[in-house]
Enzyme design. Structure first.
Site, PDB file in Angstrom:
ATOM      1  N   LYS A  22      37.320 -17.233  -6.113  1.00 52.95           N
ATOM      2  CA  LYS A  22      37.559 -18.640  -5.721  1.00 52.95           C
ATOM      3  C   LYS A  22      38.756 -19.203  -6.472  1.00 52.95           C
ATOM      4  O   LYS A  22      39.651 -19.816  -5.889  1.00 52.95           O
ATOM      5  CB  LYS A  22      36.329 -19.476  -6.028  1.00 52.95           C
ATOM      6  CG  LYS A  22      36.547 -20.992  -5.993  1.00 52.95           C
ATOM      7  CD  LYS A  22      35.287 -21.791  -6.232  1.00 52.95           C
ATOM      8  CE  LYS A  22      34.998 -22.058  -7.666  1.00 52.95           C
ATOM      9  NZ  LYS A  22      35.733 -23.162  -8.276  1.00 52.95           N
ATOM     10  N   ASN A  23      38.781 -19.001  -7.807  1.00 48.50           N
ATOM     11  CA  ASN A  23      39.791 -19.686  -8.613  1.00 48.50           C
ATOM     12  C   ASN A  23      41.160 -19.021  -8.555  1.00 48.50           C
ATOM     13  O   ASN A  23      42.144 -19.592  -9.025  1.00 48.50           O
ATOM     14  CB  ASN A  23      39.289 -19.847 -10.046  1.00 48.50           C
ATOM     15  CG  ASN A  23      38.093 -20.800 -10.098  1.00 48.50           C
ATOM     16  OD1 ASN A  23      37.886 -21.582  -9.168  1.00 48.50           O
ATOM     17  ND2 ASN A  23      37.293 -20.702 -11.144  1.00 48.50           N
ATOM     18  N   CYS A 117      33.580 -30.555 -10.819  1.00 50.66           N
ATOM     19  CA  CYS A 117      32.241 -30.635 -11.395  1.00 50.66           C
ATOM     20  C   CYS A 117      32.232 -31.617 -12.568  1.00 50.66           C
ATOM     21  O   CYS A 117      33.168 -31.680 -13.356  1.00 50.66           O
ATOM     22  CB  CYS A 117      31.786 -29.259 -11.873  1.00 50.66           C
ATOM     23  SG  CYS A 117      31.683 -28.088 -10.529  1.00 50.66           S
ATOM     24  N   ARG A 122      37.670 -34.368 -17.620  1.00 47.03           N
ATOM     25  CA  ARG A 122      38.489 -33.247 -17.113  1.00 47.03           C
ATOM     26  C   ARG A 122      39.927 -33.733 -17.018  1.00 47.03           C
ATOM     27  O   ARG A 122      40.458 -33.955 -15.947  1.00 47.03           O
ATOM     28  CB  ARG A 122      37.939 -32.770 -15.783  1.00 47.03           C
ATOM     29  CG  ARG A 122      36.456 -32.493 -15.811  1.00 47.03           C
ATOM     30  CD  ARG A 122      35.920 -31.141 -15.627  1.00 47.03           C
ATOM     31  NE  ARG A 122      36.640 -30.014 -15.286  1.00 47.03           N
ATOM     32  CZ  ARG A 122      36.282 -29.191 -14.284  1.00 47.03           C
ATOM     33  NH1 ARG A 122      35.323 -29.557 -13.486  1.00 47.03           N
ATOM     34  NH2 ARG A 122      36.929 -28.061 -14.072  1.00 47.03           N
ATOM     35  N   ASP A 306      31.837 -20.516 -17.136  1.00 50.28           N
ATOM     36  CA  ASP A 306      31.182 -20.624 -15.826  1.00 50.28           C
ATOM     37  C   ASP A 306      29.950 -19.745 -15.721  1.00 50.28           C
ATOM     38  O   ASP A 306      29.166 -19.887 -14.774  1.00 50.28           O
ATOM     39  CB  ASP A 306      32.166 -20.242 -14.709  1.00 50.28           C
ATOM     40  CG  ASP A 306      33.304 -21.232 -14.616  1.00 50.28           C
ATOM     41  OD1 ASP A 306      34.337 -20.888 -14.000  1.00 50.28           O
ATOM     42  OD2 ASP A 306      33.187 -22.339 -15.176  1.00 50.28           O
ATOM     43  N   ARG A 398      30.171 -24.536  -2.393  1.00 50.91           N
ATOM     44  CA  ARG A 398      31.568 -24.715  -2.816  1.00 50.91           C
ATOM     45  C   ARG A 398      32.149 -23.430  -3.377  1.00 50.91           C
ATOM     46  O   ARG A 398      33.336 -23.164  -3.261  1.00 50.91           O
ATOM     47  CB  ARG A 398      31.646 -25.806  -3.892  1.00 50.91           C
ATOM     48  CG  ARG A 398      31.670 -27.218  -3.377  1.00 50.91           C
ATOM     49  CD  ARG A 398      32.048 -28.183  -4.478  1.00 50.91           C
ATOM     50  NE  ARG A 398      33.210 -27.688  -5.200  1.00 50.91           N
ATOM     51  CZ  ARG A 398      33.492 -28.027  -6.467  1.00 50.91           C
ATOM     52  NH1 ARG A 398      32.709 -28.859  -7.119  1.00 50.91           N
ATOM     53  NH2 ARG A 398      34.562 -27.548  -7.073  1.00 50.91           N
TER      54      ARG A 398
HETATM   55  C1  EPZ Z   1      39.246 -24.003 -14.327  1.00 50.00           C
HETATM   56  O1  EPZ Z   1      39.029 -25.381 -14.517  1.00 50.00           O
HETATM   57  C2  EPZ Z   1      38.192 -23.556 -13.324  1.00 50.00           C
HETATM   58  N1  EPZ Z   1      38.400 -24.270 -12.065  1.00 50.00           N
HETATM   59  C3  EPZ Z   1      36.794 -23.837 -13.880  1.00 50.00           C
HETATM   60  O2  EPZ Z   1      35.874 -23.260 -12.966  1.00 50.00           O
HETATM   61  C4  EPZ Z   1      36.624 -23.139 -15.224  1.00 50.00           C
HETATM   62  O3  EPZ Z   1      35.381 -23.516 -15.779  1.00 50.00           O
HETATM   63  C5  EPZ Z   1      37.754 -23.524 -16.174  1.00 50.00           C
HETATM   64  O4  EPZ Z   1      39.035 -23.278 -15.549  1.00 50.00           O
HETATM   65  C6  EPZ Z   1      37.709 -22.738 -17.478  1.00 50.00           C
HETATM   66  O5  EPZ Z   1      37.795 -21.380 -17.174  1.00 50.00           O
HETATM   67  C7  EPZ Z   1      39.382 -23.848 -11.250  1.00 50.00           C
HETATM   68  O6  EPZ Z   1      40.079 -22.883 -11.530  1.00 50.00           O
HETATM   69  C8  EPZ Z   1      39.544 -24.614  -9.969  1.00 50.00           C
HETATM   70  P1  EPZ Z   1      40.845 -25.817 -18.000  1.00 50.00           P
HETATM   71  P2  EPZ Z   1      40.150 -26.267 -15.276  1.00 50.00           P
HETATM   72  O7  EPZ Z   1      42.042 -26.612 -17.703  1.00 50.00           O
HETATM   73  O8  EPZ Z   1      41.493 -25.789 -14.915  1.00 50.00           O
HETATM   74  C9  EPZ Z   1      40.789 -29.198 -21.319  1.00 50.00           C
HETATM   75  C10 EPZ Z   1      34.076 -23.237 -11.473  1.00 50.00           C
HETATM   76  O9  EPZ Z   1      32.854 -23.374 -11.564  1.00 50.00           O
HETATM   77  N2  EPZ Z   1      42.002 -29.692 -20.662  1.00 50.00           N
HETATM   78  O10 EPZ Z   1      40.988 -24.393 -18.376  1.00 50.00           O
HETATM   79  O11 EPZ Z   1      39.824 -27.687 -15.060  1.00 50.00           O
HETATM   80  C11 EPZ Z   1      39.552 -29.331 -20.443  1.00 50.00           C
HETATM   81  O12 EPZ Z   1      38.982 -30.619 -20.566  1.00 50.00           O
HETATM   82  C12 EPZ Z   1      34.991 -24.143 -12.242  1.00 50.00           C
HETATM   83  O13 EPZ Z   1      34.642 -22.365 -10.746  1.00 50.00           O
HETATM   84  C13 EPZ Z   1      42.717 -30.727 -21.251  1.00 50.00           C
HETATM   85  O14 EPZ Z   1      42.339 -31.244 -22.309  1.00 50.00           O
HETATM   86  O15 EPZ Z   1      39.825 -25.891 -16.779  1.00 50.00           O
HETATM   87  C14 EPZ Z   1      38.659 -28.258 -20.998  1.00 50.00           C
HETATM   88  O16 EPZ Z   1      38.025 -28.744 -22.152  1.00 50.00           O
HETATM   89  C15 EPZ Z   1      34.216 -25.075 -13.152  1.00 50.00           C
HETATM   90  N3  EPZ Z   1      43.846 -31.164 -20.652  1.00 50.00           N
HETATM   91  C16 EPZ Z   1      39.646 -27.147 -21.404  1.00 50.00           C
HETATM   92  O17 EPZ Z   1      40.914 -27.788 -21.515  1.00 50.00           O
HETATM   93  C17 EPZ Z   1      44.306 -30.613 -19.477  1.00 50.00           C
HETATM   94  O18 EPZ Z   1      45.379 -31.053 -18.980  1.00 50.00           O
HETATM   95  C18 EPZ Z   1      39.768 -26.014 -20.396  1.00 50.00           C
HETATM   96  O19 EPZ Z   1      40.000 -26.598 -19.132  1.00 50.00           O
HETATM   97  C19 EPZ Z   1      43.576 -29.565 -18.889  1.00 50.00           C
HETATM   98  C20 EPZ Z   1      42.424 -29.112 -19.506  1.00 50.00           C
END
Ligand code: EPZ
Length: 423
Positions: A22-23, A117, A122, A306, A398
């Site tokens: 998916k991702n 989610c 986020r 995840d 989803r």
């Molecule tokens: C991606 O989310 C995935 N979603 C998530 O999968 C997954 O849990 C996550 O990566 C971690 O692997 C998609 O790819 C669509 P991050 P993302 O940016 O990109 C912080 C699922 O179930 N952060 O790696 O939103 C954030 O708050 C979903 O498939 C900032 O602070 O995750 C978190 O604490 C759920 N500022 C950490 O970084 C930013 O600009 C990691 O988030 C971006 C993120």
């Protein structure tokens, strides 16, 4: 909204084939917008997030031709709009990739804040930091993010947090920027490598994807007529591996890349689960008692955040006290309350869940609070005595292709019913 009726205490046995990631797909389809041409993407998971993304891209002028259920030809030749502000944008997190793709193509983008989610804040500050470093002006007004750049110029960007989304989004915006962009402290997930491979197949020049330093040399044009097959979904694969162990079953999980599963496989072996790896499949079985364990979620190659909700269901079957420490998101244990309704003994202390093994689970009505929490409820239903009713099934749709059919083919007893008729 539909719900699932699950009759538990069924050992899962047989073979299950994993769908495309998916991702990875959520990054690869927007990446096709960088191209004023056609490309073909194979092994796309047939899930709700992809259907919504496709609808958004069609509203921008992209055309899709269904080759088969999991293969699409994408024609972005006539994409003329850089404005994606419909309500669909807020229905999932993956819409954020339209920022990087539209900025990369048009040097402009107007998008709605992404959804996703609800497990804590986020933010997208690191995405914006990257776009600004490349020369974009970012304005936020009326819930929209407006990006404009006279020119996109390569830059050195250090991510303050390891972010999957920011890493991909900066790649998308940088592939046609002038000069070299370096992303330091980049995320290393396999889906990032898959998206980079797709971009390179179109003529981009990206090196280092999968490491914490990614170097992108901007190119003037990308070329079409690329055919790309998406990698297997490591989170879907892990969900079925955990399901096999939690139900004391014996399942061959097919179409996986065992290396992507290493952190989970190692944890399962630690818990006395049996694992046999083959080239593109993994056999998982558990007959004996399960040993407690401690899990700490980390960016790849650490244990994936995840998979912690499904893993909690397994820890509930183990002997002794286990813990899960969630280091990525600040509120990802809401599903524990749903499992408690089934008899789970667990408590949440900040970013740690303490899980008492030997908890006898009994069927109860529970809610899918997000995609992976929903998967945890389904797995708990497969283990529990009696009938479990899981509502908000659209969350599961989803991210999991044909989850009910796949689990029932392994011997589960799950019926999907409309929530409105209350049957
Ligand atoms: C991606 O989310 C995935 N979603 C998530 O999968 C997954 O849990 C996550 O990566 C971690 O692997 C998609 O790819 C669509 P991050 P993302 O940016 O990109 C912080 C699922 O179930 N952060 O790696 O939103 C954030 O708050 C979903 O498939 C900032 O602070 O995750 C978190 O604490 C759920 N500022 C950490 O970084 C930013 O600009 C990691 O988030 C971006 C993120």
């Amino acid at each position: 909204m539909d719900k699932l009726l699950i009759r538990g205490q069924r050992r899962l046995k047989g073979e299950v084939t994993i769908s495309g990631a998916k991702n990875a797909a959520l990054g690869i389809l927007p990446a096709a917008l960088l191209l004023s041409d056609v490309c073909t993407v194979e092994n796309i998971p047939n899930i709700l997030d992809i259907a919504i993304l496709r609808r958004i891209m069609e509203s921008l002028g992209a055309r899709f031709i269904d080759i088969d259920e999991n293969t699409l030809r994408v024609d972005a030749t006539n994409v003329s709009s850089y404005t994606a502000t419909g309500e669909d944008m807020h229905r999932f997190r993956g819409s954020y990739y339209l920022m990087g793709a539209l900025l990369g193509r048009f040097k402009k983008a107007v998008v709605t804040f992404p959804g996703g989610c609800n497990f804590g804040s986020r933010p997208i500050d690191q995405h914006i930091k990257g776009f600004e470093a490349l020369g974009a002006k970012v304005e936020i007004e009326h819930g929209h993010i407006k990006l404009t750049a006279n020119k996109l110029t390569g830059a050195n960007i250090y991510l303050d947090v390891v972010s999957v989304g920011a890493t991909v989004n900066i790649m998308l915006a940088a592939v046609k920027a002038e000069g070299i962009t370096t992303i330091e402290n980049a995320a290393k997930e396999p889906h990032i490598v898959d998206i980079a491979n797709f971009l390179n197949a179109m003529g981009a020049d990206i090196k280092g994807a999968g490491t914490d330093i990614i170097r992108i040399r901007g190119v003037r044009e990308l070329k079409g007529n690329v055919v790309h097959c998406i990698i297997p979904d490591m989170i879907e694969a892990g969900t079925y591996m955990i399901a096999a162990a939690a139900t004391r079953g014996d399942v061959l999980v097919k179409n996986v890349i065992p290396k992507h599963m290493e952190s989970l496989s190692a944890k399962l072996v630690e818990m006395n689960v049996k694992i046999q790896e083959y080239d593109d499949s993994i056999r998982v079985w558990a007959k004996d008692r399960l040993t407690r364990a401690n899990i700490k979620t980390l960016p790849y190659p650490g244990f994936p955040t995840d998979l912690q909700p499904p893993a909690a269901v397994l820890l509930l079957q183990a002997d002794g006290i286990s813990t899960i420490t969630e280091s990525i998101f600040d509120n990802r244990f809401q599903y524990i309350d749903e499992l408690k309704r089934m008899g789970a003994k667990a408590r949440v202390e900040g970013r740690m869940a303490v899980i008492e093994g030997g908890s006898k689970l009994t069927g109860a009505p529970v809610k899918a609070l997000d995609l992976r929490a929903g998967a945890a409820c389904v797995l708990a239903g497969c283990v529990a005595e009696g009938i479990t009713e899981v509502s908000n099934v659209s969350y599961i749709d989803r991210g999991y292709e044909r989850m009910v059919e796949k689990l029932n083919s392994l011997g589960a007893d799950i019926r999907r019913v409309s929530d409105s008729d209350g049957t």
